[in-house]
Design a protein around this motif. Structure first.
Motif, PDB file in Angstrom:
ATOM      1  N   GLY A  57       0.820  -1.212   0.000  1.00  0.00           N
ATOM      2  CA  GLY A  57       0.000   0.000   0.000  1.00  0.00           C
ATOM      3  C   GLY A  57       0.853   1.262   0.000  1.00  0.00           C
ATOM      4  O   GLY A  57       0.540   2.239  -0.696  1.00  0.00           O
ATOM      5  N   GLU A  58       1.925   1.258   0.785  1.00  0.00           N
ATOM      6  CA  GLU A  58       2.803   2.425   0.823  1.00  0.00           C
ATOM      7  C   GLU A  58       3.501   2.645  -0.514  1.00  0.00           C
ATOM      8  O   GLU A  58       3.699   3.788  -0.931  1.00  0.00           O
ATOM      9  CB  GLU A  58       3.841   2.271   1.933  1.00  0.00           C
ATOM     10  N   ILE A  59       3.867   1.574  -1.182  1.00  0.00           N
ATOM     11  CA  ILE A  59       4.514   1.713  -2.500  1.00  0.00           C
ATOM     12  C   ILE A  59       3.532   2.318  -3.497  1.00  0.00           C
ATOM     13  O   ILE A  59       3.904   3.189  -4.291  1.00  0.00           O
ATOM     14  CB  ILE A  59       5.085   0.361  -2.996  1.00  0.00           C
ATOM     15  N   TYR A  60       2.270   1.901  -3.456  1.00  0.00           N
ATOM     16  CA  TYR A  60       1.260   2.522  -4.323  1.00  0.00           C
ATOM     17  C   TYR A  60       1.126   4.008  -4.010  1.00  0.00           C
ATOM     18  O   TYR A  60       1.017   4.840  -4.916  1.00  0.00           O
ATOM     19  CB  TYR A  60      -0.094   1.826  -4.180  1.00  0.00           C
ATOM     20  N   VAL A  61       1.148   4.356  -2.727  1.00  0.00           N
ATOM     21  CA  VAL A  61       1.069   5.763  -2.321  1.00  0.00           C
ATOM     22  C   VAL A  61       2.268   6.535  -2.857  1.00  0.00           C
ATOM     23  O   VAL A  61       2.120   7.629  -3.420  1.00  0.00           O
ATOM     24  CB  VAL A  61       0.968   5.882  -0.773  1.00  0.00           C
ATOM     25  N   VAL A  62       3.462   5.986  -2.697  1.00  0.00           N
ATOM     26  CA  VAL A  62       4.685   6.660  -3.161  1.00  0.00           C
ATOM     27  C   VAL A  62       4.638   6.864  -4.676  1.00  0.00           C
ATOM     28  O   VAL A  62       4.936   7.962  -5.172  1.00  0.00           O
ATOM     29  CB  VAL A  62       5.942   5.863  -2.739  1.00  0.00           C
ATOM     30  N   LEU A  63       4.251   5.845  -5.424  1.00  0.00           N
ATOM     31  CA  LEU A  63       4.172   5.982  -6.882  1.00  0.00           C
ATOM     32  C   LEU A  63       3.130   7.026  -7.278  1.00  0.00           C
ATOM     33  O   LEU A  63       3.352   7.827  -8.193  1.00  0.00           O
ATOM     34  CB  LEU A  63       3.866   4.633  -7.529  1.00  0.00           C
ATOM     35  N   GLY A  64       2.004   7.028  -6.584  1.00  0.00           N
ATOM     36  CA  GLY A  64       0.970   8.025  -6.852  1.00  0.00           C
ATOM     37  C   GLY A  64       1.458   9.439  -6.565  1.00  0.00           C
ATOM     38  O   GLY A  64       1.205  10.371  -7.340  1.00  0.00           O
ATOM     39  N   LEU A  65       2.168   9.600  -5.444  1.00  0.00           N
ATOM     40  CA  LEU A  65       2.714  10.918  -5.110  1.00  0.00           C
ATOM     41  C   LEU A  65       3.762  11.361  -6.123  1.00  0.00           C
ATOM     42  O   LEU A  65       3.833  12.546  -6.479  1.00  0.00           O
ATOM     43  CB  LEU A  65       3.302  10.916  -3.700  1.00  0.00           C
ATOM     44  N   PHE A  66       4.574  10.429  -6.605  1.00  0.00           N
ATOM     45  CA  PHE A  66       5.561  10.785  -7.636  1.00  0.00           C
ATOM     46  C   PHE A  66       4.860  11.309  -8.889  1.00  0.00           C
ATOM     47  O   PHE A  66       5.313  12.269  -9.509  1.00  0.00           O
ATOM     48  CB  PHE A  66       6.432   9.591  -8.002  1.00  0.00           C
ATOM     49  N   MET A  67       3.767  10.687  -9.274  1.00  0.00           N
ATOM     50  CA  MET A  67       3.033  11.167 -10.446  1.00  0.00           C
ATOM     51  C   MET A  67       2.451  12.547 -10.179  1.00  0.00           C
ATOM     52  O   MET A  67       2.479  13.422 -11.044  1.00  0.00           O
ATOM     53  CB  MET A  67       1.946  10.170 -10.821  1.00  0.00           C
ATOM     54  N   LEU A  68       1.923  12.754  -8.980  1.00  0.00           N
ATOM     55  CA  LEU A  68       1.373  14.056  -8.617  1.00  0.00           C
ATOM     56  C   LEU A  68       2.472  15.116  -8.559  1.00  0.00           C
ATOM     57  O   LEU A  68       2.251  16.268  -8.918  1.00  0.00           O
ATOM     58  CB  LEU A  68       0.645  13.957  -7.271  1.00  0.00           C
ATOM     59  N   MET A  69       3.665  14.720  -8.148  1.00  0.00           N
ATOM     60  CA  MET A  69       4.794  15.658  -8.101  1.00  0.00           C
ATOM     61  C   MET A  69       5.202  16.113  -9.497  1.00  0.00           C
ATOM     62  O   MET A  69       5.836  17.158  -9.652  1.00  0.00           O
ATOM     63  CB  MET A  69       5.980  15.025  -7.379  1.00  0.00           C
ATOM     64  N   ILE A 125       3.031  17.020 -11.616  1.00  0.00           N
ATOM     65  CA  ILE A 125       2.072  18.087 -11.907  1.00  0.00           C
ATOM     66  C   ILE A 125       2.338  19.291 -11.008  1.00  0.00           C
ATOM     67  O   ILE A 125       2.428  20.420 -11.465  1.00  0.00           O
ATOM     68  CB  ILE A 125       0.627  17.569 -11.710  1.00  0.00           C
ATOM     69  N   VAL A 126       2.460  19.046  -9.695  1.00  0.00           N
ATOM     70  CA  VAL A 126       2.755  20.103  -8.729  1.00  0.00           C
ATOM     71  C   VAL A 126       4.256  20.034  -8.459  1.00  0.00           C
ATOM     72  O   VAL A 126       4.716  19.206  -7.691  1.00  0.00           O
ATOM     73  CB  VAL A 126       1.967  19.886  -7.415  1.00  0.00           C
ATOM     74  N   GLN A 127       5.005  20.894  -9.101  1.00  0.00           N
ATOM     75  CA  GLN A 127       6.470  20.811  -9.022  1.00  0.00           C
ATOM     76  C   GLN A 127       7.016  21.770  -7.977  1.00  0.00           C
ATOM     77  O   GLN A 127       6.684  22.952  -7.978  1.00  0.00           O
ATOM     78  CB  GLN A 127       7.079  21.088 -10.384  1.00  0.00           C
ATOM     79  N   LYS A 128       7.852  21.215  -7.097  1.00  0.00           N
ATOM     80  CA  LYS A 128       8.506  21.986  -6.044  1.00  0.00           C
ATOM     81  C   LYS A 128       9.986  21.624  -6.035  1.00  0.00           C
ATOM     82  O   LYS A 128      10.372  20.573  -6.535  1.00  0.00           O
ATOM     83  CB  LYS A 128       7.867  21.680  -4.692  1.00  0.00           C
ATOM     84  N   PRO A 129      10.832  22.460  -5.431  1.00  0.00           N
ATOM     85  CA  PRO A 129      12.281  22.248  -5.522  1.00  0.00           C
ATOM     86  C   PRO A 129      12.835  21.092  -4.693  1.00  0.00           C
ATOM     87  O   PRO A 129      13.851  20.523  -5.054  1.00  0.00           O
ATOM     88  CB  PRO A 129      12.871  23.581  -5.056  1.00  0.00           C
ATOM     89  N   THR A 130      12.192  20.751  -3.579  1.00  0.00           N
ATOM     90  CA  THR A 130      12.704  19.672  -2.734  1.00  0.00           C
ATOM     91  C   THR A 130      11.573  18.766  -2.298  1.00  0.00           C
ATOM     92  O   THR A 130      10.397  19.157  -2.316  1.00  0.00           O
ATOM     93  CB  THR A 130      13.388  20.219  -1.458  1.00  0.00           C
TER      94      THR A 130
END
Length: 192
Positions: free
Chosen positions: A143-155, A157-162
């Motif tokens: 479940g955490e790996i799915y969350v991490v992959l989902g957040l990477f995809m969202l990142m 779209i929403v781009q931040k420096p760190t």
């Protein structure tokens, strides 16, 4: 035996092969003192010279000339296959199902196993300092790996420096949602 470093520039044309040998020093070696690498280069040049007879090789030997695009006439490719999704993706319409075509259960299980194995190897024989986040490590779940992959995809779209800037609570740069799903420290540990 004294050696000199040499640089060869070869220009191949239809009529002849010209080899220019530039020497870094004034000394020259007798032909018998060439090393095997130079001999191989010489043999390769002779082979290239011997193949001048075919039209295919002649076109490869001609020098490329850049031209402007004014006279260019492109040829349209004619697609003859069937358009759209093929195979197991043909009838898939849900976004989650499409995602799982790329990240199937076997791949997620592999990522979980290798992440946990790496963390175990990293922590083995080490005593983390009191300030270290690695003290809080617990094995990652699917479940955490799915969350991490989902957040990477969202990142994407929403781009931040760190990575930590996604979890900040500071006023105008705060992004709600990330902190509600996973903590910044946990995400950093999993990514490590």
């Amino acid at each position: 035996m004294a050696e000199t470093s040499k640089r060869r520039s070869c220009v191949l044309s239809d009529e002849d092969i010209q080899c220019l040998v530039e020497s870094d020093s004034e000394q020259s070696l007798p032909d018998s003192d060439f090393d095997s690498e130079n001999e191989l280069d010489d043999h390769a040049l002779m082979d290239a010279a011997g193949n001048e007879g075919s039209d295919e090789d002649n076109s490869a030997n001609q020098e490329f000339v850049w031209e402007d695009m004014e006279n260019y006439r492109g040829q349209r490719e004619h697609f003859t296959g069937s358009a759209g999704a093929q195979g197991p993706a043909k009838d898939v319409t849900e976004i989650v199902d499409i995602f799982e075509l790329f990240f199937d259960k076997e791949l997620i299980e592999t990522i979980v196993a290798e992440t946990n194995r790496y963390a175990e190897q990293f922590l083995r024989g080490r005593e983390p300092s009191a300030r270290s986040h690695s003290k809080a490590w617990k094995p990652v779940t699917e479940g955490e790996i799915y969350v991490v992959l989902g957040l990477f995809m969202l990142m994407g779209i929403v781009q931040k420096p760190t990575l930590q800037s996604y979890f900040t609570t500071k006023g105008v740069i705060s992004t709600p949602g990330y902190r509600d799903i996973i903590t910044g420290d946990r995400l950093e540990l999993i990514c490590k």
